[in-house]
Motif scaffolding. Structure first.
Motif, PDB file in Angstrom:
ATOM      1  N   UNK A   1       0.643  -1.488   0.028  1.00 25.73           N
ATOM      2  CA  UNK A   1       0.049  -0.033  -0.103  1.00 25.73           C
ATOM      3  C   UNK A   1       1.063   1.271  -0.003  1.00 25.73           C
ATOM      4  N   UNK A   2       2.133   1.119   0.438  1.00 23.20           N
ATOM      5  CA  UNK A   2       3.228   2.382   0.206  1.00 23.20           C
ATOM      6  C   UNK A   2       3.305   2.898  -1.233  1.00 23.20           C
ATOM      7  N   UNK A   3       3.274   1.773  -2.157  1.00 27.39           N
ATOM      8  CA  UNK A   3       3.212   2.328  -3.443  1.00 27.39           C
ATOM      9  C   UNK A   3       1.823   2.839  -4.012  1.00 27.39           C
ATOM     10  N   UNK A   4       0.799   2.211  -3.591  1.00 26.90           N
ATOM     11  CA  UNK A   4      -0.537   2.813  -3.964  1.00 26.90           C
ATOM     12  C   UNK A   4      -0.698   4.243  -3.236  1.00 26.90           C
ATOM     13  N   UNK A   5      -0.016   4.570  -1.849  1.00 22.55           N
ATOM     14  CA  UNK A   5       0.006   5.847  -1.449  1.00 22.55           C
ATOM     15  C   UNK A   5       0.850   6.871  -2.240  1.00 22.55           C
ATOM     16  N   UNK A   6       2.009   6.219  -2.685  1.00 23.07           N
ATOM     17  CA  UNK A   6       2.919   7.095  -3.440  1.00 23.07           C
ATOM     18  C   UNK A   6       2.230   7.481  -4.689  1.00 23.07           C
ATOM     19  N   UNK A   7       1.315   6.659  -5.390  1.00 24.80           N
ATOM     20  CA  UNK A   7       0.691   7.150  -6.656  1.00 24.80           C
ATOM     21  C   UNK A   7      -0.200   8.214  -6.586  1.00 24.80           C
ATOM     22  N   UNK A   8      -1.141   7.909  -5.338  1.00 25.23           N
ATOM     23  CA  UNK A   8      -2.112   8.948  -4.842  1.00 25.23           C
ATOM     24  C   UNK A   8      -1.409  10.220  -4.639  1.00 25.23           C
ATOM     25  N   UNK A   9      -0.357  10.288  -4.032  1.00 21.06           N
ATOM     26  CA  UNK A   9       0.379  11.677  -3.863  1.00 21.06           C
ATOM     27  C   UNK A   9       0.946  12.309  -4.979  1.00 21.06           C
ATOM     28  N   UNK A  10       1.469  11.448  -5.953  1.00 21.80           N
ATOM     29  CA  UNK A  10       1.628  11.870  -7.334  1.00 21.80           C
ATOM     30  C   UNK A  10       0.511  12.681  -7.896  1.00 21.80           C
ATOM     31  N   UNK A  11      -0.453  11.874  -7.902  1.00 27.55           N
ATOM     32  CA  UNK A  11      -1.690  12.478  -8.705  1.00 27.55           C
ATOM     33  C   UNK A  11      -2.044  13.907  -8.108  1.00 27.55           C
ATOM     34  N   UNK A  12      -2.315  13.888  -6.892  1.00 26.63           N
ATOM     35  CA  UNK A  12      -2.675  15.138  -6.194  1.00 26.63           C
ATOM     36  C   UNK A  12      -1.898  16.173  -6.433  1.00 26.63           C
ATOM     37  N   UNK A  13      -0.415  15.853  -6.255  1.00 29.91           N
ATOM     38  CA  UNK A  13       0.422  17.029  -6.531  1.00 29.91           C
ATOM     39  C   UNK A  13       0.230  17.558  -7.832  1.00 29.91           C
ATOM     40  N   UNK A  14       0.315  16.688  -8.638  1.00 25.73           N
ATOM     41  CA  UNK A  14      -0.003  17.122 -10.390  1.00 25.73           C
ATOM     42  C   UNK A  14      -1.165  17.757 -10.643  1.00 25.73           C
ATOM     43  N   UNK A  15      -2.093  17.402  -9.757  1.00 26.78           N
ATOM     44  CA  UNK A  15      -3.475  18.044  -9.927  1.00 26.78           C
ATOM     45  C   UNK A  15      -3.420  19.682  -9.173  1.00 26.78           C
ATOM     46  N   UNK A  16      -2.633  19.761  -8.276  1.00 35.37           N
ATOM     47  CA  UNK A  16      -2.196  21.044  -7.521  1.00 35.37           C
ATOM     48  C   UNK A  16      -1.462  21.985  -8.564  1.00 35.37           C
ATOM     49  N   UNK A  17      -0.439  21.464  -9.392  1.00 39.08           N
ATOM     50  CA  UNK A  17       0.118  22.309 -10.093  1.00 39.08           C
ATOM     51  C   UNK A  17      -0.537  22.560 -11.563  1.00 39.08           C
ATOM     52  N   UNK A  18      -1.718  21.679 -11.759  1.00 36.98           N
ATOM     53  CA  UNK A  18      -2.648  21.854 -12.956  1.00 36.98           C
ATOM     54  C   UNK A  18      -3.876  22.769 -12.466  1.00 36.98           C
ATOM     55  N   UNK A  19      -3.892  23.436 -11.420  1.00 37.57           N
ATOM     56  CA  UNK A  19      -4.650  24.064 -10.874  1.00 37.57           C
ATOM     57  C   UNK A  19      -6.135  23.364 -10.761  1.00 37.57           C
ATOM     58  N   UNK A  20      -6.110  22.092 -10.412  1.00 34.93           N
ATOM     59  CA  UNK A  20      -7.224  21.503 -10.250  1.00 34.93           C
ATOM     60  C   UNK A  20      -8.016  20.870 -11.483  1.00 34.93           C
ATOM     61  N   UNK A  21      -7.190  20.996 -12.582  1.00 36.00           N
ATOM     62  CA  UNK A  21      -7.677  20.567 -13.879  1.00 36.00           C
ATOM     63  C   UNK A  21      -7.058  19.532 -14.569  1.00 36.00           C
TER      64      UNK A  21
END
Length: 717
Positions: free
Chosen positions: A172-192
């Motif tokens: 589940x560490x890998x799954x959490x790392x993927x969630x962090x990556x997607x949420x951080x990318x979403x932040x830099x793309x201003x939620x889009x």
């Protein structure tokens, strides 16, 4: 020595300091983050109210706030704006309050800090207030986007780590790392992120559904494989709150579809209020599970929630169906009588419907512990059918297992002096509990039951159900025990019969062998010698006389062998003199060699005394032979091995119809000696015990305190 201790403790002290510094940094970050977020949120409230009044309610504010036409009559625009602001503020206030309590009570616990961080972030970013109010302010908008990102990350991390702070399972560490990556990318793309990367809708659905399922799987796996009983109770609280929030979120989100509502401002007020109310269950249950100072049993709460949720759905459906049916019946849509009749139908059906739903949910969660007599009735109906005695207990354990929804049930009873599991159902995976089955003050067996889940205890209703069932199971177990006992007795009787038949046939074979191999040739030789002597009577009388003398000697030896054979079967003296006389004759016969042995050794002669009631009652033939053999063998052993000067033989008939045979001496033979005498038909000390056991009695051989040995045999008459 002291320097070595100080040096050895330095690494531990460094680790403690590092841990303390990390905890301090985490505490400061949570406090600063929460204060900044709360301050910006409070400052955004007036801006949100202004935006609602000026733009959002009438024209809409994108996907955050849809346009809502106002009715001609009712509340004003300002009132609707105030309602929306209050709904969002109350929602955030609940999250802030619970996070403050968690920080106050669990400020030194990492999981408490993580929970507070997740609740502050989610409670701030979920309402549309902050995003609408922060438009035009770069810092505020960026901060609230960061809060939204941090909220989903911290909430996901919390569910991966709760309650022991470890990733379970490890992948589940890998799954959490993927969630962090997607949420951080979403932040830099201003939620889009989805629109910017042109990701199809089915992949979006797969991402949200997959990540949610992974979070659920992590908690389920931890609950079943790793968690302790207290941790399972914590998990139940969290799952309960998340379930309510998830159901409310999915249900209300579906109703936000314009095709399913009239789009009015009041409708959106209701939908928004219900949605926020359902989500507030998450921080409340999270707070209870984190603090765990007094972790109440959540099962009754879940039970009531399911009952009233199902009841509300049934009432709404019943009312709707009644309105539709009665409207068609009376050919009208707006009619006071129709509404009144529909309400009456719902009122009449409410009580029985609630009772039925309560019973079904009770059985779903805990089985049928609330209705033990119905279970006993079903069990009795099974016994009416033709059923083998050994299958009765199988029916009992299956009934208990199904009635209480247990993973395992078993019954053990005493069979052959040992506790034996005679019936079972299921697999004993969880904790086993043992309850005695008592009937008429006697413990007949044990009921083995496993907990529904590891560490889970049985409720008061379960205990009452088991108490009623155990009272009724007592006679059943007693009957089964008697049946099994009779079967064992019949089996032992059959074995005894077989042994008797085999012993009888073996005795017959031995007699036949002796007669055929020994006496028959002798008798044939006697007949031949007699015929030969008859021929020589006239021709050679002297030879005939010699042959007749030899014949007479052979006849005497043959008679002696026949007497020996008869003596081995049953001593003749028992029939001629009786038991007492036969023993006295045997004492007299053995006294002469005993005196010779004493004279050779220069010791005092052996004195033998016989004490027996006169006359003895009529004894079975087998008992007479056993007593005679036991006394004779014991007396021979005293003469040959004990070096005794006194021997006493006592025969006594007790009031319980048992014959006591006691042979005691003052010799030096240890009781552990197991020598075998050389007398005719000698049987040894081991055979003495066997003779007593064969007749259902017992025999003990022991050393006396004052010296000597005592042989005591007790034989039933």
């Amino acid at each position: 020595m002291s320097m070595e201790i100080v040096k050895g403790s330095n690494p531990e002290m460094r680790n403690e300091r590092k841990t303390a510094w990390r905890m301090l940094i985490l505490q400061l970050f949570v406090l600063v983050f929460s204060l900044i977020t709360a301050a910006l949120y409070i400052g955004s409230i007036p801006k949100y109210y202004t935006a609602l009044v000026q733009t959002c309610i009438v024209q809409g504010c994108g996907i955050l706030v849809p346009a809502m036409p106002l009715p001609d009559q009712g509340l004003s625009l300002d009132s609707y704006a105030l309602l929306f602001v209050l709904i969002d503020c109350v929602f955030t206030f609940v999250f802030y309050s619970t996070s403050a309590i968690v920080l106050w009570k669990g400020f030194r616990e990492p999981m408490g800090l993580l929970a507070a961080l997740a609740m502050v972030s989610f409670g701030t970013s979920f309402p549309s207030l902050v995003m609408v109010a922060s438009e035009g302010s770069t810092f505020a908008y960026s901060w609230f986007m960061f809060v939204s990102m941090f909220g989903w990350i911290s909430l996901s991390l919390f569910f991966f780590l709760f309650p022991d702070g470890m990733f379970v399972p490890r992948w589940t560490r890998a799954a959490f790392g993927l969630i962090v990556f997607v949420d951080v990318l979403n932040f830099f793309l201003e939620g889009n992120i989805w629109n910017s990367l042109h990701i199809p809708e089915f992949l979006q659905l797969f991402w949200y559904g997959g990540s949610t399922l992974i979070l659920i799987y992590s908690q389920v796996y931890r609950f079943r494989k790793v968690s302790s009983p207290a941790q399972r109770q914590q998990t139940k609280w969290v799952v309960f709150g998340v379930s309510i929030g998830l159901v409310g979120f999915v249900g209300m989100s579906a109703l936000f579809d314009p095709s399913l509502n009239d789009g009015s401002a009041m409708t959106y007020v209701y939908l928004n209020a219900i949605l926020n109310l359902s989500l507030t269950a998450i921080p409340v249950t999270l707070m209870v599970s984190i603090l765990r100072q007094r972790l109440w049993n959540i099962d009754p709460i879940v039970n009531r929630t399911l009952v009233y949720a199902a009841l509300s759905i049934c009432v709404v459906l019943l009312y709707t169906l009644a309105i539709l049916y009665l409207s068609r019946l009376f050919q009208t849509r707006d009619n006071y009588i129709v509404s009144l009749l529909a309400t009456a139908v719902v009122a009449v059906a409410f009580a029985p419907l609630k009772e039925w739903l309560q019973r079904q949910i009770n059985r779903l969660m805990k089985g049928r512990h609330d209705d033990p007599y119905a279970v006993l009735l079903e069990l009795g109906n099974q016994f009416i059918q033709p059923i083998a005695p050994e299958d009765i207990l199988d029916a009992v354990v299956r009934t208990v297992k199904d009635a209480l929804r247990l993973p395992y049930t078993g019954i053990s009873i005493g069979v052959g002096g040992q506790d034996t599991l005679v019936a079972s159902a299921g697999e004993p995976n969880n904790d086993l509990h043992v309850m005695p089955i008592i009937h008429r003050g006697e413990e007949l067996g044990m009921l083995h039951i496993a907990s529904r889940s590891p560490g889970e205890t049985f409720t008061l209703e379960d205990s009452k159900f088991l108490d009623v069932l155990l009272r009724q199971a007592g006679p059943i177990v007693e009957n089964v025990n008697m049946t099994l006992g009779m079967k064992l007795l019949a089996h032992d009787l059959q074995e005894s019969r077989e042994k008797l038949v085999l012993a009888r046939e073996e005795e017959r074979r031995q007699i036949r062998k002796n007669l055929h191999d020994d006496l028959a040739p002798r008798l044939a030789a006697l007949a031949l010698n007699a015929a030969t002597a008859q021929k020589y009577v006239v021709k050679q009388p002297d030879t005939a006389i010699e042959m007749l003398a030899d014949l007479r000697q052979v006849i005497r030896s043959t008679v002696d062998e026949i007497r020996t054979l008869v003596h081995d079967l049953r001593p003749p003296t028992l029939d001629e003199l009786g038991l007492i006389g036969a023993i006295q004759e045997r004492i007299a016969l053995l006294s002469k060699p005993a005196m010779l042995l004493a004279d050779e050794a220069g010791a005092a002669p052996l004195s033998v005394e016989l004490h027996a009631p006169q006359p003895l009652p009529s004894l079975p033939a087998a008992v007479e032979v056993a007593v005679y053999r036991i006394v004779t063998e014991s007396l021979v052993n005293v003469i040959k091995h004990a070096k005794a000067t006194s021997c006493t033989i006592r025969l006594d008939v007790s009031s319980s119809h048992q014959l006591r045979v006691e042979i005691s001496d003052n010799g030096t033979v240890p009781p552990s000696r197991s020598g075998i005498s050389s007398s005719k038909g000698g049987i040894g000390l081991v055979s003495i015990r066997e003779r007593a056991t064969e007749l259902g009695g017992n025999c003990t051989i022991e050393r006396l305190e004052n010296g000597g040995t005592r042989v005591l045999a007790v034989l039933p008459l």
